[in-house]
Design a protein around this motif. Structure first.
Motif, PDB file in Angstrom:
ATOM      1  N   PRO A   1      -6.274   9.670 -12.983  1.00 42.12           N
ATOM      2  CA  PRO A   1      -5.396   8.551 -13.350  1.00 42.12           C
ATOM      3  C   PRO A   1      -5.006   8.607 -14.822  1.00 42.12           C
ATOM      4  O   PRO A   1      -5.820   8.978 -15.676  1.00 42.12           O
ATOM      5  CB  PRO A   1      -6.252   7.319 -13.062  1.00 42.12           C
ATOM      6  CG  PRO A   1      -7.344   7.786 -12.166  1.00 42.12           C
ATOM      7  CD  PRO A   1      -7.596   9.206 -12.536  1.00 42.12           C
TER       8      PRO A   1
ATOM      9  N   PHE B   1     -11.299  -0.825  -9.350  1.00 39.64           N
ATOM     10  CA  PHE B   1      -9.960  -0.418  -8.948  1.00 39.64           C
ATOM     11  C   PHE B   1      -9.560  -1.043  -7.616  1.00 39.64           C
ATOM     12  O   PHE B   1     -10.394  -1.271  -6.734  1.00 39.64           O
ATOM     13  CB  PHE B   1      -9.878   1.097  -8.802  1.00 39.64           C
ATOM     14  CG  PHE B   1      -9.753   1.829 -10.105  1.00 39.64           C
ATOM     15  CD1 PHE B   1     -10.879   2.148 -10.844  1.00 39.64           C
ATOM     16  CD2 PHE B   1      -8.504   2.206 -10.589  1.00 39.64           C
ATOM     17  CE1 PHE B   1     -10.772   2.822 -12.048  1.00 39.64           C
ATOM     18  CE2 PHE B   1      -8.387   2.880 -11.789  1.00 39.64           C
ATOM     19  CZ  PHE B   1      -9.524   3.183 -12.522  1.00 39.64           C
ATOM     20  N   GLY B   2      -8.250  -1.239  -7.476  1.00 39.13           N
ATOM     21  CA  GLY B   2      -7.692  -1.546  -6.174  1.00 39.13           C
ATOM     22  C   GLY B   2      -7.470  -0.260  -5.390  1.00 39.13           C
ATOM     23  O   GLY B   2      -7.712   0.840  -5.889  1.00 39.13           O
ATOM     24  N   ALA B   3      -6.996  -0.408  -4.157  1.00 42.70           N
ATOM     25  CA  ALA B   3      -6.801   0.761  -3.286  1.00 42.70           C
ATOM     26  C   ALA B   3      -5.578   1.573  -3.669  1.00 42.70           C
ATOM     27  O   ALA B   3      -5.424   2.717  -3.241  1.00 42.70           O
ATOM     28  CB  ALA B   3      -6.693   0.308  -1.831  1.00 42.70           C
TER      29      ALA B   3
ATOM     30  N   TYR C   1      -2.630   2.173 -13.860  1.00 36.34           N
ATOM     31  CA  TYR C   1      -2.726   3.624 -13.993  1.00 36.34           C
ATOM     32  C   TYR C   1      -1.773   4.276 -13.002  1.00 36.34           C
ATOM     33  O   TYR C   1      -1.490   3.729 -11.930  1.00 36.34           O
ATOM     34  CB  TYR C   1      -4.148   4.120 -13.678  1.00 36.34           C
ATOM     35  CG  TYR C   1      -5.165   3.951 -14.782  1.00 36.34           C
ATOM     36  CD1 TYR C   1      -5.872   2.758 -14.926  1.00 36.34           C
ATOM     37  CD2 TYR C   1      -5.448   4.992 -15.658  1.00 36.34           C
ATOM     38  CE1 TYR C   1      -6.828   2.612 -15.926  1.00 36.34           C
ATOM     39  CE2 TYR C   1      -6.413   4.852 -16.658  1.00 36.34           C
ATOM     40  CZ  TYR C   1      -7.086   3.660 -16.782  1.00 36.34           C
ATOM     41  OH  TYR C   1      -8.036   3.525 -17.780  1.00 36.34           O
TER      42      TYR C   1
ATOM     43  N   ARG D   1       0.991   3.673  -2.962  1.00 31.96           N
ATOM     44  CA  ARG D   1       1.540   5.032  -2.936  1.00 31.96           C
ATOM     45  C   ARG D   1       3.051   4.956  -2.851  1.00 31.96           C
ATOM     46  O   ARG D   1       3.597   4.401  -1.891  1.00 31.96           O
ATOM     47  CB  ARG D   1       0.994   5.821  -1.747  1.00 31.96           C
ATOM     48  CG  ARG D   1       1.526   7.261  -1.680  1.00 31.96           C
ATOM     49  CD  ARG D   1       0.925   8.013  -0.508  1.00 31.96           C
ATOM     50  NE  ARG D   1      -0.511   8.169  -0.661  1.00 31.96           N
ATOM     51  CZ  ARG D   1      -1.091   9.136  -1.340  1.00 31.96           C
ATOM     52  NH1 ARG D   1      -0.358  10.050  -1.952  1.00 31.96           N
ATOM     53  NH2 ARG D   1      -2.401   9.193  -1.407  1.00 31.96           N
TER      54      ARG D   1
ATOM     55  N   ARG E   1       0.835  -1.207   0.000  1.00 34.15           N
ATOM     56  CA  ARG E   1       0.000   0.000   0.000  1.00 34.15           C
ATOM     57  C   ARG E   1       0.869   1.255   0.000  1.00 34.15           C
ATOM     58  O   ARG E   1       0.502   2.271  -0.586  1.00 34.15           O
ATOM     59  CB  ARG E   1      -0.902  -0.003   1.218  1.00 34.15           C
ATOM     60  CG  ARG E   1      -2.032  -0.995   1.135  1.00 34.15           C
ATOM     61  CD  ARG E   1      -3.198  -0.463   0.276  1.00 34.15           C
ATOM     62  NE  ARG E   1      -3.974   0.512   1.013  1.00 34.15           N
ATOM     63  CZ  ARG E   1      -4.198   1.750   0.605  1.00 34.15           C
ATOM     64  NH1 ARG E   1      -3.665   2.193  -0.532  1.00 34.15           N
ATOM     65  NH2 ARG E   1      -4.947   2.581   1.315  1.00 34.15           N
TER      66      ARG E   1
ATOM     67  N   GLN F   1      -1.445   7.895 -10.848  1.00 29.10           N
ATOM     68  CA  GLN F   1      -2.188   9.082 -10.450  1.00 29.10           C
ATOM     69  C   GLN F   1      -1.291  10.012  -9.656  1.00 29.10           C
ATOM     70  O   GLN F   1      -0.884   9.688  -8.530  1.00 29.10           O
ATOM     71  CB  GLN F   1      -3.437   8.714  -9.639  1.00 29.10           C
ATOM     72  CG  GLN F   1      -4.323   9.910  -9.334  1.00 29.10           C
ATOM     73  CD  GLN F   1      -5.598   9.534  -8.601  1.00 29.10           C
ATOM     74  OE1 GLN F   1      -5.652   8.522  -7.904  1.00 29.10           O
ATOM     75  NE2 GLN F   1      -6.635  10.344  -8.752  1.00 29.10           N
TER      76      GLN F   1
ATOM     77  N   LEU G   1      -2.243   2.678  -9.509  1.00 29.02           N
ATOM     78  CA  LEU G   1      -3.542   2.014  -9.374  1.00 29.02           C
ATOM     79  C   LEU G   1      -3.652   0.854 -10.356  1.00 29.02           C
ATOM     80  O   LEU G   1      -3.325   0.991 -11.534  1.00 29.02           O
ATOM     81  CB  LEU G   1      -4.667   3.007  -9.666  1.00 29.02           C
ATOM     82  CG  LEU G   1      -4.847   4.163  -8.684  1.00 29.02           C
ATOM     83  CD1 LEU G   1      -5.703   5.257  -9.297  1.00 29.02           C
ATOM     84  CD2 LEU G   1      -5.478   3.666  -7.396  1.00 29.02           C
TER      85      LEU G   1
END
Lengths: 116, 114
Positions: free
Chosen positions: A43, A107-109, A35, A112, A9, A37, A91
């Motif tokens: 995205p 989408f997944g979470a 994607y 980052r 994550r 973002q 993403l």
């Protein structure tokens, strides 16, 4: 149903280091997307797979980015070496086989990435 | 490259009011979709409208599409604090090698105050 699962994550690395992101799409979804973002932006597509074939990778910076989707299921996105400008949320999304171009994405979470 | 442009960039309203967001795009489309993104989360699909449709409803959502003006609007009626999120329009191109490719706009940040 677990949904689209992404890991990690969060990832913090120094520039020039490699990083990899993993995605497990929804079972049965043929199409998988990565994607990127940037903060405050929408995205932007990096790569799209139909099963294990990359059908659109025109916006993937191929000098440092690579992706694969083994056996048409899970996918990994790799950056090597990472640059400061790669800091963003990555993403993953999946969709069932398109019906007349109407791909609805799940989408997944997101993962980052912070590059220091 | 971003296909759609949302307007306004940010919108702040009181609970119970209606929220309207607009999206303009440049190329011929197969369909247009709206997604919501809560802070720190992935995007969630809200509604899809095809190029041959002019209006569509889903619960408190109403979407319109004007292909002659290459624009769409999303109306959220009787807004709630839980509607606070970023809203993105996404266009699926018609024909060519990009058939079905989904391209997102910059998004509208909606804040609903209790």
């Amino acid at each position: 149903e677990a949904g689209v699962v992404q890991s990690p994550r969060y990832k913090i690395i120094e520039k020039k280091q490699p990083v990899a992101f993993w995605c497990n799409p929804i079972s049965g979804h043929n199409t998988l997307y990565w994607y990127r973002q940037n903060l405050g932006q929408g995205p932007e597509l990096l790569i799209r797979y139909e099963n294990e074939e990359a059908v659109d990778d025109s916006q993937l910076p191929k000098d440092r980015f690579s992706a694969e989707r083994l056996k048409g299921v899970d996918s990994t996105l790799k950056i090597q070496p990472a640059e400061l400008g790669d800091s963003a949320v990555y993403l993953c999304a999946s969709s069932p086989r398109s019906r007349n171009g109407a791909n609805v994405l799940t989408f997944g979470a997101g993962s980052r990435l912070t590059v220091l | 490259s971003q296909q759609g442009e949302e307007d306004p960039q940010a919108l702040s309203i009181q609970e119970g009011e209606n929220a309207t967001m607009n999206c303009s795009y440049k190329t011929s489309i197969n369909n247009l979709q709206w997604y919501r993104q809560n802070s720190g989360r992935g995007l969630v699909h809200l509604i899809l409208i095809r190029s041959n449709e002019r209006e569509k409803h889903s619960g408190r959502l109403r979407v319109t599409l004007d292909t002659s003006k290459k624009s769409s609007s999303l109306l959220i009626t009787a807004s709630r604090a839980a509607d606070t999120a970023s809203y993105f329009c996404a266009t699926a191109r018609a024909g060519g090698t990009s058939y079905g490719k989904l391209t997102f706009g910059q998004g509208t940040i909606l804040t609903v105050h209790p």
